[in-house]
Design a protein around this motif. Structure first.
Motif, short mmCIF file in Angstrom:
data_model
loop_
_atom_site.label_atom_id
_atom_site.label_comp_id
_atom_site.label_asym_id
_atom_site.label_seq_id
_atom_site.Cartn_x
_atom_site.Cartn_y
_atom_site.Cartn_z
N THR A 25 -3.31 -0.20 -6.76
CA THR A 25 -3.09 -0.35 -5.32
C THR A 25 -2.91 -1.82 -4.97
OG1 THR A 25 -4.45 1.60 -4.85
CG2 THR A 25 -4.05 0.07 -3.04
N LYS A 26 -3.75 -2.69 -5.51
CA LYS A 26 -3.67 -4.11 -5.21
C LYS A 26 -2.34 -4.71 -5.68
CE LYS A 26 -7.76 -4.61 -7.17
NZ LYS A 26 -9.05 -5.14 -7.67
N ARG A 27 -1.81 -4.19 -6.77
CA ARG A 27 -0.54 -4.72 -7.30
C ARG A 27 0.67 -4.33 -6.45
NH1 ARG A 27 -1.61 -3.67 -13.79
NH2 ARG A 27 -2.81 -5.60 -14.15
N LYS A 28 0.47 -3.50 -5.46
CA LYS A 28 1.57 -3.15 -4.56
C LYS A 28 1.88 -4.28 -3.58
CE LYS A 28 0.75 1.84 -4.73
NZ LYS A 28 0.36 3.05 -3.96
N VAL A 29 0.96 -5.25 -3.47
CA VAL A 29 1.21 -6.41 -2.62
C VAL A 29 2.01 -7.41 -3.45
CG1 VAL A 29 0.19 -8.21 -1.18
CG2 VAL A 29 -0.95 -5.99 -1.40
N ILE A 30 3.31 -7.48 -3.22
CA ILE A 30 4.23 -8.26 -4.06
C ILE A 30 5.08 -9.18 -3.19
CG2 ILE A 30 6.13 -8.13 -5.72
CD1 ILE A 30 5.18 -5.30 -6.43
N TYR A 31 5.31 -10.40 -3.69
CA TYR A 31 6.22 -11.35 -3.04
C TYR A 31 7.06 -12.01 -4.13
CZ TYR A 31 3.14 -10.88 1.00
OH TYR A 31 2.41 -10.38 2.04
N GLU A 32 8.15 -12.64 -3.70
CA GLU A 32 9.03 -13.31 -4.66
C GLU A 32 8.39 -14.58 -5.22
OE1 GLU A 32 12.78 -14.04 -2.89
OE2 GLU A 32 13.32 -11.90 -2.71
N GLU A 68 3.45 -8.67 9.27
CA GLU A 68 3.14 -8.79 7.84
C GLU A 68 1.70 -8.35 7.56
OE1 GLU A 68 3.69 -9.34 3.84
OE2 GLU A 68 5.10 -9.09 5.50
N ILE A 69 0.79 -8.73 8.46
CA ILE A 69 -0.59 -8.28 8.30
C ILE A 69 -0.66 -6.75 8.38
CG2 ILE A 69 -2.90 -8.30 9.33
CD1 ILE A 69 -2.23 -10.89 7.91
N GLN A 70 0.12 -6.17 9.28
CA GLN A 70 0.16 -4.71 9.41
C GLN A 70 0.71 -4.07 8.14
OE1 GLN A 70 -0.93 -2.45 11.77
NE2 GLN A 70 -0.31 -1.02 10.15
N ARG A 71 1.75 -4.70 7.56
CA ARG A 71 2.35 -4.14 6.34
C ARG A 71 1.33 -4.11 5.19
NH1 ARG A 71 4.71 -5.30 1.52
NH2 ARG A 71 4.08 -7.49 1.62
N VAL A 72 0.61 -5.21 5.02
CA VAL A 72 -0.39 -5.27 3.94
C VAL A 72 -1.53 -4.30 4.23
CG1 VAL A 72 -2.06 -6.75 2.79
CG2 VAL A 72 0.22 -7.63 3.34
N THR A 73 -1.95 -4.21 5.48
CA THR A 73 -3.01 -3.29 5.85
C THR A 73 -2.64 -1.86 5.48
OG1 THR A 73 -3.70 -4.71 7.69
CG2 THR A 73 -4.42 -2.41 7.75
N SER A 74 -1.40 -1.47 5.73
CA SER A 74 -0.97 -0.10 5.47
C SER A 74 -0.93 0.24 3.99
CB SER A 74 0.41 0.15 6.10
OG SER A 74 1.41 -0.66 5.47
N PRO A 92 -3.40 3.60 4.57
CA PRO A 92 -2.18 4.23 5.12
C PRO A 92 -2.38 4.81 6.51
CG PRO A 92 -2.49 4.85 2.82
CD PRO A 92 -3.74 4.13 3.23
N ASP A 93 -3.60 5.24 6.83
CA ASP A 93 -3.88 5.80 8.14
C ASP A 93 -4.26 4.73 9.16
OD1 ASP A 93 -3.40 8.39 7.21
OD2 ASP A 93 -5.48 8.65 6.58
N GLY A 94 -4.22 3.49 8.72
CA GLY A 94 -4.53 2.38 9.62
C GLY A 94 -5.96 1.90 9.50
N ASN A 95 -6.16 0.63 9.80
CA ASN A 95 -7.49 0.03 9.84
C ASN A 95 -7.42 -1.10 10.87
OD1 ASN A 95 -9.85 -1.48 9.45
ND2 ASN A 95 -9.94 -1.01 7.26
N ASP A 96 -7.57 -0.70 12.14
CA ASP A 96 -7.41 -1.67 13.23
C ASP A 96 -8.44 -2.78 13.14
OD1 ASP A 96 -5.28 -0.25 14.21
OD2 ASP A 96 -6.42 0.80 15.76
N HIS A 97 -9.63 -2.47 12.66
CA HIS A 97 -10.68 -3.47 12.58
C HIS A 97 -10.28 -4.61 11.64
CE1 HIS A 97 -14.58 -4.85 13.63
NE2 HIS A 97 -15.11 -4.72 12.43
N PHE A 98 -9.75 -4.25 10.47
CA PHE A 98 -9.30 -5.27 9.52
C PHE A 98 -8.10 -6.02 10.06
CE2 PHE A 98 -6.26 -6.47 6.22
CZ PHE A 98 -7.01 -7.39 5.52
N ARG A 99 -7.11 -5.28 10.57
CA ARG A 99 -5.86 -5.90 11.05
C ARG A 99 -6.14 -6.89 12.17
NH1 ARG A 99 -3.11 -4.83 15.26
NH2 ARG A 99 -4.16 -2.82 15.59
N GLU A 100 -6.92 -6.48 13.15
CA GLU A 100 -7.20 -7.35 14.29
C GLU A 100 -8.03 -8.56 13.87
OE1 GLU A 100 -9.08 -4.73 17.03
OE2 GLU A 100 -7.23 -3.64 17.52
#
Length: 251
Positions: A73-80, A106-112, A116-124
């Motif tokens: 799951t962590k490896r899904k966070v990828i950048y160039e 971008e924060i929302q993308r990583v949070t998802s 996947p169902d959202g985590n407003d506490h972390f995102r905010e």
């Protein structure tokens, strides 16, 4: 506003809500910031009530939860960019680097990715945390540009600036003192001594004394962390600029 020293680390007070350009307090802290970065290359920024304890605790709780996710799951966070996104080193060090972190999208993308169902506490909380660090970086940069007479370049510099939010997890390293001296590895951090390559870095720790800073005299000193204190570092790009400015002034 006097400069204090925490084990040879300058401590500057940024908690004043009225710290604005053109005020006496602004002029005072501008002198202190430049002196600290010229003489040491770093200082502690004490933000006081600007950092709610709830925000500090929420962020570190969320980071612990984030690193507990499966590696796939962590490896899904990828950048160039190399070493951005998720990386790990020999089970000693895990790192999650989020590019363009001042973008709520971008924060929302990583949070998802993790929730996947959202985590407003972390995102905010992440959005609030990044905004706080952006404000500190902008303030210190403006103080520097004003002090050295290049304030006309401040806005173009900010327009070209991108910010990365990094989460890091270290494991204890089983080495003796002799090995630590020879290799430059820290027993606590499991990371070799290094200097950041960009312009500035802001570091915030939990209550573990894992960070050591090398003084210009070659002495390694520890930093006593608190929820409201941040290490502000002049990275290599800024250090080069400061050296050039000082050479001009001295000559």
């Amino acid at each position: 506003m006097a400069i204090q020293t925490q084990a040879k680390i300058p401590v500057l007070d940024f908690s004043n809500e009225n710290l604005k350009p053109g005020t006496a307090s602004w002029s005072s802290v501008r002198e202190q910031v430049c002196r600290a970065l010229e003489e040491h290359g770093y200082f502690v920024a004490e933000l006081g009530n600007k950092v709610p304890l709830e925000l500090h605790d929420t962020m570190f709780d969320a980071v612990r939860e984030l690193f507990d996710f499966p590696t796939e799951t962590k490896r899904k966070v990828i950048y160039e960019k190399p070493y951005h996104g998720y990386s790990s080193i020999a089970n000693l060090h895990e790192r999650m680097m989020i590019d363009n972190a001042t973008s709520p999208e971008e924060i929302q993308r990583v949070t998802s990715i993790f929730w996947p169902d959202g985590n407003d506490h972390f995102r905010e909380s992440a959005d609030s945390y990044v905004r706080l660090m952006k404000e500190l970086d902008q303030m210190v940069t403006r103080l520097l540009f004003e002090n050295y007479g290049v304030e006309k370049y401040y806005d173009p510099h900010m327009d070209l600036t991108t910010r990365t939010l990094g989460f890091l997890k270290y494991k204890e390293r089983d080495i003796d003192d002799d090995d630590q001296i020879k290799t430059g590895w820290s027993r606590i951090e499991g990371l070799p001594s290094h200097a950041d390559k960009h312009f500035t870095s802001i570091l915030h720790q939990n209550r573990v004394r894992g960070l050591e800073i090398k003084t210009k005299d070659g002495e390694w000193i520890c930093f006593e962390p608190s929820p409201t204190s941040f290490i502000f570092l002049a990275a290599e790009s800024l250090q080069v600029g400061l050296r050039q400015i000082l050479m001009v002034f001295l000559n």
